[in-house]
Design a protein around this motif. Structure first.
Motif: not given
Length: 822
Positions: A260-277
């Motif tokens: 997931e990638k979500e823009a927040k003002n001047d920043s970006t919140l990402i969610k990443y999957q790594y080793k099943g988490e």
């Protein structure tokens, strides 16, 4: 670096012509204008389409350079120096760099790609520097010349390297690979930059992958073409145990999948999957290029097995790399985006995105040079550019260059010029007012001249503080410490004149154990600025004790009177185990408990639960002078005796520390539990051999206010202390003794640097100005002037002024603006 010159004959495949004696070199140079060239320099005379360094050999010999790598020996210098005669000086430079690199065996990260190399390199340096002493490519030194110069800067104190490699055609990467020899490969974004040198994108990717021939891991963004190229590459260049470590926005089989990638003002919140988490990560940018570069950095940190919380904390502190895009205040209420560095289609898209996000004015102007490295035909390229300009709602376009001029009709509201000089000649007819101006041009167009004309002329005298250099120097001294030895860093006297709070924030990032200040108000200022580190106050006055307690500062206690005064206040406030630091006088005879007062100190502290002895310290008087090392050893012995007595009688086990900067280097066996780093952090050592490993931190700069030519017989300045012997060109510079420049530095005792050349100060230094002889320098009003930094250094100034660098650094007035950069 100290290398026997004759040992390089076989390395460079050279013929030796010169002295039969053994000669050692410690510096490599390709720039005849460098002020660092000297008797131990090995100068590589490179020749190319637009330059031939062989033309400057005679001049270099006059300046003291004696050792050259040449393709031919000019007749006018035969027998005047030592020469290594080679077929190709550039190949010889690369051979030398490969030979030099082979002597080091720490991990090297190699970066290549079309875009993002420099940014990822700088960010990785920032992210990893708290834990490693890093050597990296300076700026964008990623070329056939830049890479060897970068690698030659390695020294034995480094334990991690980060080098970028850039190529423009086939058969170039093989040279850079043998020089860099990376263990860890990072492939950044692949785009159309430099497409002209390749048949197609696949050929370009295959050529870039050659950098990773011997890399044990390759980090990259997953896509079909790159995967295909990597499969073929790994078959051809098999390496047992090699890991392919990928990331993707679209392929959930990648090692790191961006869920997931979500823009927040001047920043970006990402969610990443790594080793099943699944993990969350805040990236302090919103543009796609910065997000991709940050993810490349993320994978490096994951490969290094960093803790996820630490990764989150560090990545959210990433900053814009300003060497390509920098926002500046302009004339008449304008703002300028300075990208006078490169001109290709991909970077133009990035710059226009940046323009939109950073614009301060609704009206937008683009000053654009001919565009190179696009991979398109000119017709297709400028059609795309025109569409970009239209999509970004640019109000006015000023095109500079013969090619963009021929496509003027594609742009609405445009004016074109054949070259930069033509535009500058007519710049005043453009009413630049309350608009945002993107200045985007290839280096060959010299758009920095346009930036200079449109930039607001304020803060003419500034002290630039290189935070990267501070990090480097910190890591250099940290590498000298034994395991579990703590580090206190002195930030007293406004960070030795450089700026206390900003440096303290950086040190907090580096996880320093303690900060040291001289007086309580310095510590209070840091605490008010948000510093959480423990801070020791070295010279606390009894009147400041309530404030010290209020702000949770830790006082140095150096007398019975001071101890009793602090105990009284501490008891009134019902404190328990408040940390104090006991200062012992072992021979400095400035402050501290002497041998005859130790028993009274012990009796006062025995059974006391109000305070806790956090540390016991003393101060060395001559740790920087080998003539008095015996005295230092006496001090250390007395410190050992008295501190052990305190510890035994009071049944305590506090931190002990006696070493200052020079003590860290000269007395490694006396590190105890902690050392105190002072002047060394700011790039100054009393040891010339050690000085080579430190980086300059502070550069004091000004500009030329006025240039005039005076006839022979005229004088300059108060008291007519300088009389011109001939017609002389004089530059006036707006800095004087009120800014901290000693009057003793005037009247030809000292110099400033203009256009990389020395300009000696003439006449008396005034309160707000000084004057310099620039007869031999092609300079003008507004040109930059270096007062001190790389040349002259504060060490050179101190020698002439018969003082110490500390005095020069701490004398710079607070009216001089400090500018911090990474």
């Amino acid at each position: 670096m100290s290398i026997n010159l004759k040992s390089l004959v076989s390395v460079l495949n050279a013929e030796w012509i010169g002295s039969p004696a053994d000669i050692f070199i410690d510096h490599i140079s390709i720039d005849s204008r460098s002020l660092q060239n000297g008797s131990q320099t090995l100068f590589f005379a490179l020749s190319g389409v637009n330059h031939d360094a062989h033309l400057y050999i005679a001049e270099l010999i006059e300046k003291g350079v004696q050792n050259f790598v040449v393709e031919q020996i000019p007749e006018n210098v035969t027998g005047k120096a030592n020469f290594l005669l080679v077929k190709n000086s550039l190949s010889a430079l690369q051979n030398f760099a490969a030979y030099y690199r082979a002597g080091f065996h720490f991990p090297i990260i190699g970066l290549t790609g079309s875009n993002g190399k420099t940014i990822v390199k700088e960010w990785l340096n920032f992210l990893l520097s708290p834990d490693y002493n890093i050597i990296r490519s300076p700026k964008s030194y990623n070329s056939q010349v830049g890479v060897p110069l970068s690698v030659i800067a390695i020294n034995e104190m480094h334990n991690l390297g980060i080098f970028e490699a850039g190529i423009s055609t086939v058969n170039e990467m093989v040279n850079l690979e043998r020089i860099i020899k990376p263990n860890i490969g990072v492939l950044t974004s692949i785009g159309s930059a430099h497409d002209e040198g390749f048949e197609n994108l696949k050929q370009k990717i295959n050529e870039k992958l050659l950098l990773f021939k011997d890399s044990s891991v390759i980090i990259y963004q997953n896509n079909d073409l790159v995967d295909e190229c990597l499969s073929e590459f790994c078959s051809q260049y098999f390496l047992d145990g090699r890991t392919l470590f990928s990331w993707s926005f679209t392929n959930d089989s990648a090692d790191v999948f961006i869920v997931e990638k979500e823009a927040k003002n001047d920043s970006t919140l990402i969610k990443y999957q790594y080793k099943g988490e699944v993990f969350s990560l805040e990236i302090p940018f919103s543009d796609s290029a910065s997000i991709e570069n940050a993810i490349s950095c993320l994978l490096v940190l994951l490969y290094f097995e960093y803790d996820f919380a630490l990764i989150q904390n560090r990545i959210k502190m990433l900053y814009p790399v300003k060497m390509r895009l920098e926002v500046k205040n302009g004339i008449n209420g304008c703002s300028i985006i300075d990208d006078s560095y490169s001109s290709d289609f991909q970077s133009l898209k990035i710059a226009l995105d940046f323009l939109e996000s950073q614009k301060k004015n609704a009206s937008k102007t683009v000053i654009l040079s001919d565009i190179f490295q696009s991979g398109f035909s000119n017709e297709e390229l400028y059609s795309k550019v025109a569409q970009l300009i239209s999509d970004n709602k640019i109000h006015r376009v000023i095109g500079i260059g013969p090619t963009i001029s021929s496509f003027k009709d594609k742009f609405a509201n445009s004016t074109v010029f054949q070259n930069t000089a033509d535009f500058i000649h007519e710049i005043e007819r453009f009413d630049f007012n309350n608009e945002t101006i993107l200045i985007k041009g290839a280096r060959s167009f010299q758009f920095e001249e346009i930036v200079s004309l449109l930039e607001e002329k304020t803060h003419e005298t500034v002290l630039e503080i290189n935070l990267d250099a501070i990090s480097h120097n910190f890591n250099y001294f940290k590498s000298k410490l034994g395991q579990n030895v703590k580090m206190m860093v002195m930030v007293k006297a406004f960070g030795y004149g450089n700026g206390g709070l900003e440096i303290a924030k950086l040190l907090e990032h580096h996880k320093v154990d303690y900060l040291g200040v001289a007086f309580a108000d310095e510590g209070i200022s840091l605490k008010n600025g948000g510093i959480k580190l423990p801070i020791m106050v070295l010279n606390p006055e009894s009147t400041s004790f309530p404030s010290i307690i209020q702000y949770n500062l830790e006082p140095e206690i150096y007398s019975i009177k001071g101890l009793n005064a602090f105990l009284k206040i501490a008891r009134e406030k019902n404190l328990k185990d408040y940390p104090i630091h006991i200062k012992l006088d072992t021979g400095m005879h400035r402050l501290g408990f002497e041998n005859n007062t130790i028993d009274e100190l012990i009796q006062t502290l025995k059974g006391n639960s109000t305070v806790r002895v956090q540390s016991i310290l003393s101060h060395l008087a001559t740790s920087d002078d080998s003539n008095y090392f015996d005295f230092v050893n006496q001090q250390i012995s007395l410190f050992e005796e008295l501190s052990l007595k305190l510890m035994s009688e009071l049944n305590i086990n506090p931190i002990r520390h006696i070493l200052n900067t020079s003590g860290i280097s000269n007395f490694p066996n006396a590190q105890y539990n902690m050392v105190r780093l002072g002047i060394g952090l700011y790039g100054v050592s009393n040891d010339s051999a050690e000085q080579k490993y430190l980086e300059n931190v502070g550069t004091l700069k000004s500009i030329i206010s006025q240039v005039r030519t005076i006839p022979a017989g005229d004088s300059v300045g108060y008291g007519r202390r300088f009389m011109a012997q001939k017609e002389t060109k004089i530059a006036t510079i707006p800095i004087g003794y009120a800014d901290g420049i000693s009057r003793l530095w005037g009247n030809q005792a000292g110099f400033v640097t203009i256009k990389n050349q020395k300009a000696f100060i003439v006449g008396s230094v005034c309160m707000d100005m000084l004057m310099a002889d620039v007869t031999h320098i092609d300079c003008k009003e507004g040109d930059s002037v270096v007062i001190f930094g790389e040349s002259p250094t504060v060490i050179e100034m101190a020698e002439v002024l018969r003082t110490i660098p500390y005095e020069i650094m701490t004398s710079i007035s607070q009216r001089v603006k400090r500018v911090f950069f990474r």
